[in-house]
Write a protein that holds these residues in place. Structure first.
Motif, PDB file in Angstrom:
ATOM      1  N   ASN B  22      73.193  -3.782  68.344  1.00 30.62           N
ATOM      2  CA  ASN B  22      74.268  -3.825  67.368  1.00 30.62           C
ATOM      3  C   ASN B  22      75.621  -3.932  68.088  1.00 30.62           C
ATOM      4  O   ASN B  22      76.477  -4.741  67.737  1.00 30.62           O
ATOM      5  CB  ASN B  22      74.205  -2.543  66.521  1.00 30.62           C
ATOM      6  CG  ASN B  22      75.101  -2.593  65.302  1.00 30.62           C
ATOM      7  OD1 ASN B  22      74.961  -1.813  64.401  1.00 30.62           O
ATOM      8  ND2 ASN B  22      76.041  -3.516  65.290  1.00 30.62           N
ATOM      9  N   ASP B  26      77.936  -7.315  67.957  1.00 36.62           N
ATOM     10  CA  ASP B  26      79.136  -7.229  67.133  1.00 36.62           C
ATOM     11  C   ASP B  26      80.441  -7.084  67.920  1.00 36.62           C
ATOM     12  O   ASP B  26      81.494  -6.891  67.326  1.00 36.62           O
ATOM     13  CB  ASP B  26      79.009  -6.074  66.136  1.00 36.62           C
ATOM     14  CG  ASP B  26      77.956  -6.368  65.079  1.00 36.62           C
ATOM     15  OD1 ASP B  26      77.265  -7.382  65.212  1.00 36.62           O
ATOM     16  OD2 ASP B  26      77.837  -5.587  64.131  1.00 36.62           O
ATOM     17  N   ASN B  94      68.083  -9.357  65.381  1.00 31.36           N
ATOM     18  CA  ASN B  94      69.359  -9.306  66.100  1.00 31.36           C
ATOM     19  C   ASN B  94      69.315 -10.129  67.378  1.00 31.36           C
ATOM     20  O   ASN B  94      70.252 -10.854  67.712  1.00 31.36           O
ATOM     21  CB  ASN B  94      69.684  -7.856  66.466  1.00 31.36           C
ATOM     22  CG  ASN B  94      70.820  -7.305  65.641  1.00 31.36           C
ATOM     23  OD1 ASN B  94      71.351  -7.997  64.789  1.00 31.36           O
ATOM     24  ND2 ASN B  94      71.187  -6.081  65.897  1.00 31.36           N
ATOM     25  N   SER B 106      74.222  -7.192  61.702  1.00 30.98           N
ATOM     26  CA  SER B 106      73.283  -6.205  62.232  1.00 30.98           C
ATOM     27  C   SER B 106      72.880  -5.232  61.137  1.00 30.98           C
ATOM     28  O   SER B 106      71.747  -4.758  61.089  1.00 30.98           O
ATOM     29  CB  SER B 106      73.927  -5.406  63.362  1.00 30.98           C
ATOM     30  OG  SER B 106      74.384  -6.255  64.362  1.00 30.98           O
ATOM     31  N   SER B 107      73.816  -4.955  60.256  1.00 29.99           N
ATOM     32  CA  SER B 107      73.543  -3.997  59.190  1.00 29.99           C
ATOM     33  C   SER B 107      72.460  -4.523  58.266  1.00 29.99           C
ATOM     34  O   SER B 107      71.549  -3.797  57.887  1.00 29.99           O
ATOM     35  CB  SER B 107      74.796  -3.752  58.372  1.00 29.99           C
ATOM     36  OG  SER B 107      75.904  -3.738  59.199  1.00 29.99           O
ATOM     37  N   ASP B 193      79.289   1.042  61.898  1.00 30.76           N
ATOM     38  CA  ASP B 193      77.989   0.642  62.445  1.00 30.76           C
ATOM     39  C   ASP B 193      77.275   1.738  63.226  1.00 30.76           C
ATOM     40  O   ASP B 193      76.054   1.855  63.159  1.00 30.76           O
ATOM     41  CB  ASP B 193      78.129  -0.625  63.298  1.00 30.76           C
ATOM     42  CG  ASP B 193      78.222  -1.859  62.414  1.00 30.76           C
ATOM     43  OD1 ASP B 193      78.640  -1.692  61.255  1.00 30.76           O
ATOM     44  OD2 ASP B 193      77.882  -2.954  62.864  1.00 30.76           O
TER      45      ASP B 193
END
Lengths: 70, 478
Positions: B22, B26, B94, B106-107, B193
């Motif tokens: 993540n 991101d 991902n 990613s969420s 996140d």
């Protein structure tokens, strides 16, 4: 199924106001600093610019405080 | 207070691994435009972002509660295996999108995995449909537009206010503003996140009976989740940074400043209300908005279209992988082990494929030209060692990808043999190189994804490396 329009609406309003407000005030500060001016007018301009930046910093700090305080 | 089982330990480690992906997935959100405008040097940018991620992780736990108490019904018989399966699904998706350089969410990968695994292992009643719609789907649709609108308005206003000012005299101010607002996005990313991982670990602890239902995340969970995401951020997802910084539109510091302020405001406001929205989508939306806000700017709709397609795919794709993994993991200890082995094999394979054409902090600002034909192009010398592994790996990825989704109980067992070979092959390739220099080129999977999502119509006309004020692309001049 209930859609929480109030929460969605408040995100929209808060985001719009804070973004436009912050960027606008910061831009004023940047513009204020960009004019080379001497004498009292120049001092006032610079002072105004720093007030703008301080206002931005205060707004951000307040926003973060709101989140942490919850 | 029960003792913590090995399985829960595995779930926690996997959750932290997800948090790490993540982070590097991101980094782009906060830092892409800062790096592409040259406001900060790439290394400095990711370091700053990492620190603020960590700080942000401590700000709030609202989103973590949405996950651990909202979307999944803890009392419906959710077991740690399923959370593990969900995480594997999210990590795999991902990694794939990272390889393709697509800033997907990613969420949503995480939610997709969770929902898929729960549907398979528990059934429909395990998922709070209302909460999914209200706290995930609606924010997902609305947030990019909100952020885009705010960034658009702010950019317009900013250009209006400084129309008479000397651009040379204002440039420094806007860069400072951009750096500050990028910091704010990193902070927001940390709160939003890192919390998702905290939520998942807390969910695992709850299902394992370690903490009571509806608990807040324990402190060690907050610390480790924050650290994992910060580490991932520091490693830097250069591939996605390139797409967002250069691929969507040419961003100038003034626009970047407006875009990031809009993104940070959206994320912080939503986190405060417990909306677990996608940082990625918000940032992409605000970059587009800022791009549209400057007269004469070009927004590359083809790249944007590919991105949106990846967004739409993310939830179902991760859900599918998560569901398949849950089926397998539910078979017992060997099933969990098989899922772990498969997941690890896929990740190593993707990393090996990524080495074939690395994107690093050194070439992150070069022109983006994503096309299938390009993937076979010149690979930097450093990556050559990994190249020979590529071909056998392609087949392994295909096999491994089919296996979890194939759903039939027998199928995964048959496929399990293939990835083991790939694991060994990828392992050798991976060992040769340094982890800290993790590089990310497009590769075979890029080509595969490019086949699904049409690539941009032509090569993108981007400015040279690190130019603070990008020269307009031909289309602008016309």
């Amino acid at each position: 199924m209930s859609i929480d329009w109030h929460a969605l609406g408040s995100v929209l309003v808060v985001t719009l106001l804070s973004t436009v407000g912050l960027v606008g005030v910061f831009t004023l500060g940047v513009v204020g600093l960009s004019r080379p001016a001497a004498g009292p007018a120049g001092t006032a301009l610079r002072g105004g610019a720093y007030v703008c930046f301080a206002a931005c910093a205060a707004a951000v700090a307040w926003g973060i405080w709101l989140i942490v305080a919850k | 207070m029960e003792h913590m089982t090995l399985l829960i330990g595995i779930v926690i480690v996997t959750a932290l691994a997800f948090d790490f992906t993540n982070g590097f997935h991101d980094t782009a959100n906060a830092m892409a435009t800062t790096i592409s405008t040259g406001a900060l040097r790439p290394r400095t940018a990711v370091a700053m972002s990492a620190v603020l991620n960590l700080v942000g992780a401590f700000l709030s736990v609202e989103v973590a509660k949405t996950i651990s108490g909202g979307i999944i019904d803890e009392s419906a018989g959710v077991r740690p295996q399923m959370i593990f399966a969900a995480l594997v699904g999210a990590i795999v998706w991902n990694m794939l999108t990272w390889l393709a350089g697509l800033p997907s969410s990613s969420s949503h990968a995480l939610f997709g995995g969770l929902i898929g695994a729960t549907l398979v292992a528990v059934g429909r009643h395990g998922v709070h449909g209302d909460a999914v719609v209200m706290k995930v789907l609606i924010p997902a649709l609305a947030a990019p537009f909100v952020a885009g609108l705010a960034a658009f308005a702010a950019t317009r206003l900013s250009y209006f206010l400084d129309r008479k000012a000397d651009p040379a005299a204002t440039a420094k101010g806007y860069r400072a503003g951009q750096i500050a607002s990028a910091g704010l996005v990193s902070l927001a990313h940390g709160t939003n996140d890192a919390q998702k991982t905290m939520g998942v670990i807390t969910l695992a602890l709850i299902t394992g009976g370690v903490v009571a239902p509806h608990s807040d995340p324990p402190l060690w969970v907050i610390v480790s989740a924050g650290a994992a995401i910060a580490l991932g951020t520091y490693i830097g997802g250069w591939r996605i940074i390139r797409t967002m910084g250069k691929g969507l539109t040419d961003i100038r510091p003034q626009q970047g400043f407006a875009a990031q302020t809009g993104a940070a405001a959206t994320i912080l406001a939503s986190s405060h209300l417990g909306f677990a929205l996608s940082t990625t989508q918000v940032c992409s939306g605000s970059v587009m908005g800022a791009g549209l806000g400057r007269k004469g700017a070009v927004v590359r709709w083809s790249t944007a279209g590919r991105m949106v397609a990846a967004w739409a795919l993310t939830l179902p794709a991760a859900g599918l992988v998560g569901a398949g993994a849950a089926l397998l993991a539910d078979q017992g200890t060997w099933g969990v082990a098989a899922v772990a082995a498969l997941g690890l094999a896929i990740c190593l394979t993707i990393r090996a494929a990524a080495r074939r054409r690395p994107v690093t902090h050194a070439n992150v600002n070069e022109e983006v030209a994503v096309s299938a034909a390009e993937a076979t192009g010149a690979a930097p010398a450093g990556a050559a060692a990994a190249a020979p592994v590529g071909a056998p790996v392609i087949a392994a990825v295909a096999a491994a990808e089919d296996a979890p989704a194939g759903a039939a109980a027998g199928a995964p067992v048959g496929a399990a043999g293939a990835p083991v070979g790939a694991l060994a092959a990828a392992g050798t390739a991976g060992a040769a190189a340094d982890v800290a220099d993790a590089a990310e080129p497009p590769g075979v999977v890029t080509a595969a994804i490019a086949a699904v999502l049409p690539p941009p119509a032509g090569p993108i006309a981007g400015p040279g490396p690190s130019s603070p004020a990008p020269s307009p692309s031909p289309a602008t001049a016309a």
